[in-house]
Design a protein around this motif. Sequence first.
Motif, PDB file in Angstrom:
ATOM      1  N   ASP A  57       0.823  -1.203   0.000  1.00 35.03           N
ATOM      2  CA  ASP A  57       0.000   0.000   0.000  1.00 35.03           C
ATOM      3  C   ASP A  57       0.863   1.261   0.000  1.00 35.03           C
ATOM      4  O   ASP A  57       0.417   2.325  -0.422  1.00 35.03           O
ATOM      5  N   THR A  58       2.063   1.142   0.538  1.00 35.05           N
ATOM      6  CA  THR A  58       2.995   2.267   0.612  1.00 35.05           C
ATOM      7  C   THR A  58       4.309   1.893  -0.060  1.00 35.05           C
ATOM      8  O   THR A  58       4.885   0.841   0.247  1.00 35.05           O
ATOM      9  N   VAL A  59       4.761   2.733  -0.980  1.00 32.14           N
ATOM     10  CA  VAL A  59       6.051   2.532  -1.647  1.00 32.14           C
ATOM     11  C   VAL A  59       6.793   3.862  -1.601  1.00 32.14           C
ATOM     12  O   VAL A  59       6.391   4.830  -2.239  1.00 32.14           O
ATOM     13  N   ILE A  60       7.877   3.893  -0.850  1.00 37.81           N
ATOM     14  CA  ILE A  60       8.648   5.124  -0.686  1.00 37.81           C
ATOM     15  C   ILE A  60      10.130   4.842  -0.907  1.00 37.81           C
ATOM     16  O   ILE A  60      10.721   3.998  -0.219  1.00 37.81           O
ATOM     17  N   TYR A  61      10.699   5.541  -1.878  1.00 42.46           N
ATOM     18  CA  TYR A  61      12.150   5.482  -2.097  1.00 42.46           C
ATOM     19  C   TYR A  61      12.755   6.581  -1.222  1.00 42.46           C
ATOM     20  O   TYR A  61      12.535   7.767  -1.469  1.00 42.46           O
ATOM     21  N   SER A  62      13.489   6.174  -0.198  1.00 41.77           N
ATOM     22  CA  SER A  62      14.059   7.166   0.722  1.00 41.77           C
ATOM     23  C   SER A  62      15.567   7.235   0.559  1.00 41.77           C
ATOM     24  O   SER A  62      16.225   6.234   0.277  1.00 41.77           O
ATOM     25  N   VAL A  63      16.096   8.433   0.725  1.00 39.43           N
ATOM     26  CA  VAL A  63      17.541   8.663   0.712  1.00 39.43           C
ATOM     27  C   VAL A  63      17.934   9.212   2.082  1.00 39.43           C
ATOM     28  O   VAL A  63      17.377  10.208   2.545  1.00 39.43           O
ATOM     29  N   VAL A  64      18.864   8.543   2.722  1.00 41.00           N
ATOM     30  CA  VAL A  64      19.331   8.957   4.047  1.00 41.00           C
ATOM     31  C   VAL A  64      20.721   9.568   3.919  1.00 41.00           C
ATOM     32  O   VAL A  64      21.621   8.954   3.351  1.00 41.00           O
ATOM     33  N   ARG A  65      20.860  10.778   4.427  1.00 41.29           N
ATOM     34  CA  ARG A  65      22.166  11.443   4.475  1.00 41.29           C
ATOM     35  C   ARG A  65      22.546  11.563   5.960  1.00 41.29           C
ATOM     36  O   ARG A  65      22.252  12.577   6.618  1.00 41.29           O
ATOM     37  N   PRO A  66      23.179  10.512   6.505  1.00 39.79           N
ATOM     38  CA  PRO A  66      23.448  10.468   7.953  1.00 39.79           C
ATOM     39  C   PRO A  66      24.374  11.569   8.445  1.00 39.79           C
ATOM     40  O   PRO A  66      24.246  12.026   9.576  1.00 39.79           O
ATOM     41  N   LYS A  67      25.284  12.021   7.589  1.00 35.70           N
ATOM     42  CA  LYS A  67      26.231  13.057   8.005  1.00 35.70           C
ATOM     43  C   LYS A  67      25.527  14.358   8.349  1.00 35.70           C
ATOM     44  O   LYS A  67      25.906  15.070   9.280  1.00 35.70           O
ATOM     45  N   GLU A  68      24.460  14.695   7.594  1.00 39.55           N
ATOM     46  CA  GLU A  68      23.723  15.946   7.820  1.00 39.55           C
ATOM     47  C   GLU A  68      22.398  15.721   8.552  1.00 39.55           C
ATOM     48  O   GLU A  68      21.645  16.656   8.757  1.00 39.55           O
TER      49      GLU A  68
ATOM     50  N   GLU B  27      16.020  13.589 -10.482  1.00 41.98           N
ATOM     51  CA  GLU B  27      17.002  14.651 -10.227  1.00 41.98           C
ATOM     52  C   GLU B  27      17.231  14.826  -8.722  1.00 41.98           C
ATOM     53  O   GLU B  27      18.370  14.988  -8.267  1.00 41.98           O
ATOM     54  N   LEU B  28      16.138  14.816  -7.968  1.00 39.69           N
ATOM     55  CA  LEU B  28      16.233  14.919  -6.511  1.00 39.69           C
ATOM     56  C   LEU B  28      17.083  13.784  -5.939  1.00 39.69           C
ATOM     57  O   LEU B  28      17.984  14.006  -5.125  1.00 39.69           O
ATOM     58  N   ILE B  29      16.761  12.568  -6.355  1.00 38.31           N
ATOM     59  CA  ILE B  29      17.449  11.387  -5.826  1.00 38.31           C
ATOM     60  C   ILE B  29      18.938  11.437  -6.160  1.00 38.31           C
ATOM     61  O   ILE B  29      19.791  11.153  -5.306  1.00 38.31           O
ATOM     62  N   ASN B  30      19.263  11.779  -7.403  1.00 37.97           N
ATOM     63  CA  ASN B  30      20.679  11.881  -7.793  1.00 37.97           C
ATOM     64  C   ASN B  30      21.417  12.910  -6.958  1.00 37.97           C
ATOM     65  O   ASN B  30      22.554  12.690  -6.528  1.00 37.97           O
ATOM     66  N   ASN B  31      20.753  14.027  -6.706  1.00 39.67           N
ATOM     67  CA  ASN B  31      21.362  15.095  -5.913  1.00 39.67           C
ATOM     68  C   ASN B  31      21.602  14.644  -4.472  1.00 39.67           C
ATOM     69  O   ASN B  31      22.674  14.888  -3.900  1.00 39.67           O
ATOM     70  N   TRP B  32      20.628  13.961  -3.884  1.00 36.96           N
ATOM     71  CA  TRP B  32      20.736  13.539  -2.493  1.00 36.96           C
ATOM     72  C   TRP B  32      21.706  12.377  -2.307  1.00 36.96           C
ATOM     73  O   TRP B  32      22.352  12.269  -1.250  1.00 36.96           O
ATOM     74  N   LEU B  33      21.819  11.508  -3.307  1.00 34.66           N
ATOM     75  CA  LEU B  33      22.720  10.363  -3.189  1.00 34.66           C
ATOM     76  C   LEU B  33      24.173  10.717  -3.484  1.00 34.66           C
ATOM     77  O   LEU B  33      25.085   9.953  -3.141  1.00 34.66           O
ATOM     78  N   ASP B  34      24.403  11.855  -4.088  1.00 35.50           N
ATOM     79  CA  ASP B  34      25.760  12.279  -4.430  1.00 35.50           C
ATOM     80  C   ASP B  34      26.504  12.690  -3.159  1.00 35.50           C
ATOM     81  O   ASP B  34      26.127  13.651  -2.495  1.00 35.50           O
ATOM     82  N   PRO B  35      27.576  11.975  -2.791  1.00 35.45           N
ATOM     83  CA  PRO B  35      28.317  12.329  -1.570  1.00 35.45           C
ATOM     84  C   PRO B  35      28.998  13.691  -1.660  1.00 35.45           C
ATOM     85  O   PRO B  35      29.369  14.267  -0.632  1.00 35.45           O
ATOM     86  N   ASN B  36      29.146  14.208  -2.878  1.00 32.70           N
ATOM     87  CA  ASN B  36      29.777  15.520  -3.059  1.00 32.70           C
ATOM     88  C   ASN B  36      28.793  16.681  -2.899  1.00 32.70           C
ATOM     89  O   ASN B  36      29.203  17.845  -2.877  1.00 32.70           O
ATOM     90  N   THR B  37      27.508  16.361  -2.802  1.00 28.51           N
ATOM     91  CA  THR B  37      26.507  17.405  -2.574  1.00 28.51           C
ATOM     92  C   THR B  37      26.672  17.958  -1.166  1.00 28.51           C
ATOM     93  O   THR B  37      26.741  17.198  -0.192  1.00 28.51           O
ATOM     94  N   THR B  38      26.722  19.273  -1.048  1.00 22.58           N
ATOM     95  CA  THR B  38      26.848  19.911   0.260  1.00 22.58           C
ATOM     96  C   THR B  38      25.465  20.344   0.760  1.00 22.58           C
ATOM     97  O   THR B  38      24.479  20.297   0.012  1.00 22.58           O
ATOM     98  N   SER B  39      25.415  20.778   2.003  1.00 22.34           N
ATOM     99  CA  SER B  39      24.145  21.267   2.554  1.00 22.34           C
ATOM    100  C   SER B  39      23.621  22.440   1.744  1.00 22.34           C
ATOM    101  O   SER B  39      22.407  22.602   1.559  1.00 22.34           O
TER     102      SER B  39
END
Length: 348
Positions: A96-107, A319-331
């Motif tokens: 019933d629920t399908v969510i692709y989540s991206v976790v950025r533990p450092k931030e 685009e969102l997912i690529n941005n969030w998964l990129d370790p070089n993306t800053t806050s």
Amino acid sequence: MRSRSRKKHRNKRKGLLITFLTLVVLVAIAYPFRQQIAIAAFDLFLSGTIEDQLERSYKPNGEANAEPVVYQEKPFSVLLLGTDARPYEKTRGRSDTVIYSVVRPKESKVLLVSIPRDTYVQIVGHDADKDGEDDYDKLTHAFAFGEEEMSINTVENFLEKDVNYYATVNFTAIQQVVDAIGGVELPIEEDIVNKNPEHIQFTIEGGKPVYSGQEALYYIRYREDSDFNRTKRQQIFLNSVANKMLNINQISNIPKLFDIMGDNFQTDMQPSFIIDLAKQVLTQSKPEISSFTVMGEGVRKNGIFYDEVDEEYLDYAKELINNWLDPNTTSATLMKPNTDDITSKVTE
């Protein structure tokens, strides 16, 4: 005799005053380190118990993931699946629920990209006609056909991005979990009334400060307005539960919660990975959750209702997912979900 009695009374008051001042000083000293104290208590009293309980829920998808490191820095993805299987049913149930989540533990940041259950997608690995071509169907049916593995493969194909981990929660556990943490806050301004004769009849009263587990379950499953609105309610619910769970006074409830989850929770994240990540979250700033829904339009194909995805929303989700998964993306360069961004791209 009277002077001696007065002296004893003064000494008693003096002793109480010293005890009170000592407590004040201890609290003042301990307060800045309350998170570290909570973690020490977590390690001392809870860690072993929780790891044993998590072993019941550990179900690798294929080969087991590599041993985790204590401190997580790199972003990773988790496919969250909420299933509707009932204990008395022989079928697998659907997601019933399908969510692709991206976790950025450092931030301490989490992105939730929800895909409505009725989205018309290619179900990878399901060949209904045996013609060599994967079948197209509602996303929710991927779990019914092939559980976590088929759901993962289907979402990876849909978003063109790998899934690092999965976590499946059966809705039957949600009611007990919410009650165990003392209920949740939900932004219900007006009564929600389910009148569909084919579904359970219920009314959720608006304007209440806290909602019970049963009410929360009705809230996330109500779908008379639209599947997209239900998806947004699920995001709101997850945010509310996360805020409640991250209170330090909820730490003592953790073993009880995992015991409630029992067989209703499965994941391929190793127990030690989850425990280390939980302690890391406790020592950092409060996690910030951002949400986005892949919108579409309701259509009928061969008499069956589907949600046909809006390609602009799908491209923006990627685009969102690529941005969030990129370790070089800053806050500073981390994208915040904003539907206005989609509108501007369409009009360019």
